[in-house]
Write an enzyme that holds these catalytic residues in place. Structure first.
Site, PDB file in Angstrom:
ATOM      1  N   ASP A  94     -53.730  44.061  27.320  1.00 41.91           N
ATOM      2  CA  ASP A  94     -52.784  43.165  26.670  1.00 41.91           C
ATOM      3  C   ASP A  94     -52.790  43.458  25.177  1.00 41.91           C
ATOM      4  O   ASP A  94     -53.417  42.757  24.388  1.00 41.91           O
ATOM      5  CB  ASP A  94     -53.199  41.715  26.952  1.00 41.91           C
ATOM      6  CG  ASP A  94     -52.067  40.725  26.730  1.00 41.91           C
ATOM      7  OD1 ASP A  94     -50.917  41.162  26.587  1.00 41.91           O
ATOM      8  OD2 ASP A  94     -52.341  39.512  26.719  1.00 41.91           O
ATOM      9  N   GLU A 185     -40.520  42.540  27.640  1.00 43.54           N
ATOM     10  CA  GLU A 185     -39.938  41.213  27.845  1.00 43.54           C
ATOM     11  C   GLU A 185     -38.477  41.132  27.432  1.00 43.54           C
ATOM     12  O   GLU A 185     -38.078  41.642  26.380  1.00 43.54           O
ATOM     13  CB  GLU A 185     -40.744  40.170  27.069  1.00 43.54           C
ATOM     14  CG  GLU A 185     -40.397  38.758  27.427  1.00 43.54           C
ATOM     15  CD  GLU A 185     -41.579  37.809  27.251  1.00 43.54           C
ATOM     16  OE1 GLU A 185     -41.369  36.596  27.364  1.00 43.54           O
ATOM     17  OE2 GLU A 185     -42.703  38.286  27.022  1.00 43.54           O
ATOM     18  N   LYS A 221     -40.187  41.723  31.956  1.00 41.94           N
ATOM     19  CA  LYS A 221     -40.800  40.399  31.884  1.00 41.94           C
ATOM     20  C   LYS A 221     -39.729  39.332  31.677  1.00 41.94           C
ATOM     21  O   LYS A 221     -38.879  39.446  30.791  1.00 41.94           O
ATOM     22  CB  LYS A 221     -41.822  40.324  30.744  1.00 41.94           C
ATOM     23  CG  LYS A 221     -43.095  41.087  31.002  1.00 41.94           C
ATOM     24  CD  LYS A 221     -44.050  40.997  29.831  1.00 41.94           C
ATOM     25  CE  LYS A 221     -44.674  39.640  29.702  1.00 41.94           C
ATOM     26  NZ  LYS A 221     -45.704  39.599  28.627  1.00 41.94           N
ATOM     27  N   THR A 246     -43.490  35.793  33.816  1.00 40.34           N
ATOM     28  CA  THR A 246     -44.555  35.381  32.905  1.00 40.34           C
ATOM     29  C   THR A 246     -44.451  33.896  32.583  1.00 40.34           C
ATOM     30  O   THR A 246     -43.530  33.213  33.015  1.00 40.34           O
ATOM     31  CB  THR A 246     -44.504  36.225  31.613  1.00 40.34           C
ATOM     32  OG1 THR A 246     -45.680  35.971  30.834  1.00 40.34           O
ATOM     33  CG2 THR A 246     -43.264  35.922  30.798  1.00 40.34           C
ATOM     34  N   PHE A 268     -51.232  31.811  33.643  1.00 36.78           N
ATOM     35  CA  PHE A 268     -52.070  31.697  32.452  1.00 36.78           C
ATOM     36  C   PHE A 268     -53.171  30.669  32.687  1.00 36.78           C
ATOM     37  O   PHE A 268     -53.021  29.484  32.336  1.00 36.78           O
ATOM     38  CB  PHE A 268     -51.219  31.274  31.246  1.00 36.78           C
ATOM     39  CG  PHE A 268     -50.306  32.339  30.704  1.00 36.78           C
ATOM     40  CD1 PHE A 268     -50.027  33.502  31.411  1.00 36.78           C
ATOM     41  CD2 PHE A 268     -49.711  32.178  29.466  1.00 36.78           C
ATOM     42  CE1 PHE A 268     -49.193  34.478  30.896  1.00 36.78           C
ATOM     43  CE2 PHE A 268     -48.874  33.144  28.929  1.00 36.78           C
ATOM     44  CZ  PHE A 268     -48.608  34.302  29.656  1.00 36.78           C
TER      45      PHE A 268
END
Length: 430
Positions: A94, A185, A221, A246, A268
């Site tokens: 990441d 994204e 994303k 996401t 998450f």
């Protein structure tokens, strides 16, 4: 890779990668334009149909089980927790820092890379000549396609193209370093517009193709709104574009994404834990309530992700579960607690980890890694029905999902802020 007991020591001696800290980044290219447009790693097979199927709970799919790159040779005996984890879970880094990604890619333990608006914004203001060249290229590209000698008649469109091109420029460099996929994204401001999200996603895919990066090397994303999930449905089923849903904080989001045929979700656990801590969850000193500390296996974020994973395995969904965004279950003052959630989810399909957690895992011994997620076992524990969601039923359930609603809004707002910072940088340069 697993070895018979009698040959394990030999395998360690021959195959084990060196300790992560021993790897140094390869020499940085003198400028962005000197980079080759060739794809940096082998393409993953993404040709199989995408979408939910319902074989037995023990069915395994190629998208979940991917081989790791062959490790480099070392004679060191010590096996790190990072290596042990990589043996059971595909790892993604990441980070948008080229040198950091290069360093970890050389270990052979990292397969994929993940970016987000924050990383792209940092690239836009980095000051490093390589990133500055990416920004310059993005602006020139946008002007060439949206402006004329008389100016830019639609400046908003010019900025959007420049922003997407910058994300692609960064993703292209990362794709040269890792063998798997790079997540890029779609503009988070489009999270509640399905058609606009699809259009921007296809534009990003085309930009990657112009750079020599095929669609089987990228993940698009999309935020885990109902509209974002439906955009993934269109992209997956009609355009053969793989998607990463996401900002997932809820079982409801995870179920909807799988039913839409999304390739991957990014729940998450850390932010789910934040939400529970903010409401007095967890234990304090000497067993008092409300201290925010959890045994990792009882961490609300960990339990939420395990529930999603169990549902996927129970009903045979292909969707990969790749948690991201981590917190210390036991609290930040406990040594080693920064990887609490990571170790509590060992064995899950994939994880995306920031460099600091990769560093922590590389300093720990392999004995701390115990498989906690097992497809057949977890499938057997799933008590959730495979209830087919519609827009109406999703909306009704979503209205009651306080954690999901609050954290999703918070995440979209944060990424929107980073997007606006990036646009400000581009406006100054344009």
């Amino acid at each position: 890779m697993k070895f018979p007991l009698l040959t394990h020591l030999l395998a360690v001696l021959v195959l084990r990668p060196s300790h992560v800290a021993a790897f140094t980044p390869p020499p940085s290219p003198s400028s962005y334009h000197s980079h080759s447009h060739a794809v940096g790693g082998p393409s993953n097979d993404a040709s199989s149909p995408v979408g939910p199927s319902h074989p037995s709970s023990s069915s395994h799919h190629s998208r979940v089980h991917r081989r790791h790159p062959p490790p480099t040779t070392s004679t060191a005996l010590r096996i790190s927790a990072l290596e042990a984890l990589a043996d059971m879970t595909t790892l993604s880094i990441d980070s948008g820092d080229i040198d950091t990604v290069a360093r970890y890619a050389r270990t052979g333990l990292i397969t994929d890379a993940t970016t987000n608006p924050l990383f792209v914004s940092r690239a836009g203001s980095n000051g490093d000549a390589r990133y500055e060249a990416m920004v310059d290229d993005a602006i020139a590209y946008a002007k060439d396609r949206t402006c004329s000698e008389d100016g830019c008649p639609m400046p908003t469109r010019t900025l959007d193209v420049a922003m997407d091109r910058l994300a692609v420029n960064l993703g292209r460099e990362l794709a040269r370093l890792i063998p798997g996929r790079v997540s890029t994204e779609v503009d988070v401001r489009l999270s509640y517009d399905t058609n606009a999200s699809v259009d921007r996603a296809l534009s990003i895919v085309d930009m990657y193709a112009e750079c020599g990066v095929s669609r089987d090397r990228i993940l698009i994303k999309l935020a885990g709104t109902w509209e974002g999930i439906q955009a993934a449905r269109v992209l997956e089923n009609e355009h053969d574009v793989r998607c990463n849903i996401t900002l997932v904080f809820s079982f409801l989001q995870a179920a909807a994404a799988a039913q839409a045929g999304a390739y991957l979700i990014s729940p998450f656990p850390g932010r789910i834990l934040d939400w529970h801590r903010g409401r007095g969850g967890g234990m304090g000193e000497r067993g008092s309530s409300g201290g925010g500390h959890y045994v990792p296996d009882a961490d609300p974020g960990v339990l939420a992700v395990r529930r999603m994973y169990a549902y996927y395995r129970r009903y045979g969904y292909d969707t990969i579960c790749m948690p991201a965004s981590w917190r210390p279950s036991r609290g930040p003052d406990v040594p080693g607690s920064d990887v609490d959630e990571v170790l509590a989810l060992a064995g899950i399909d994939e994880m995306t980890l920031p460099p600091n957690l990769l560093d922590s895992l590389s300093s720990l011994e392999s004995k701390v890694v115990v498989r906690k997620c097992q497809a057949e076992v977890d499938a057997a524990t799933c008590n959730d029905p495979d209830f087919k969601l519609t827009k109406d039923s999703y909306s009704k359930y979503w209205d009651t999902d306080i954690c999901g609603r609050e954290k999703l809004k918070e995440g979209i707002d944060a990424f929107t802020s980073e997007t606006e910072k990036l646009l400000g940088i581009l406006i100054e340069k344009i």
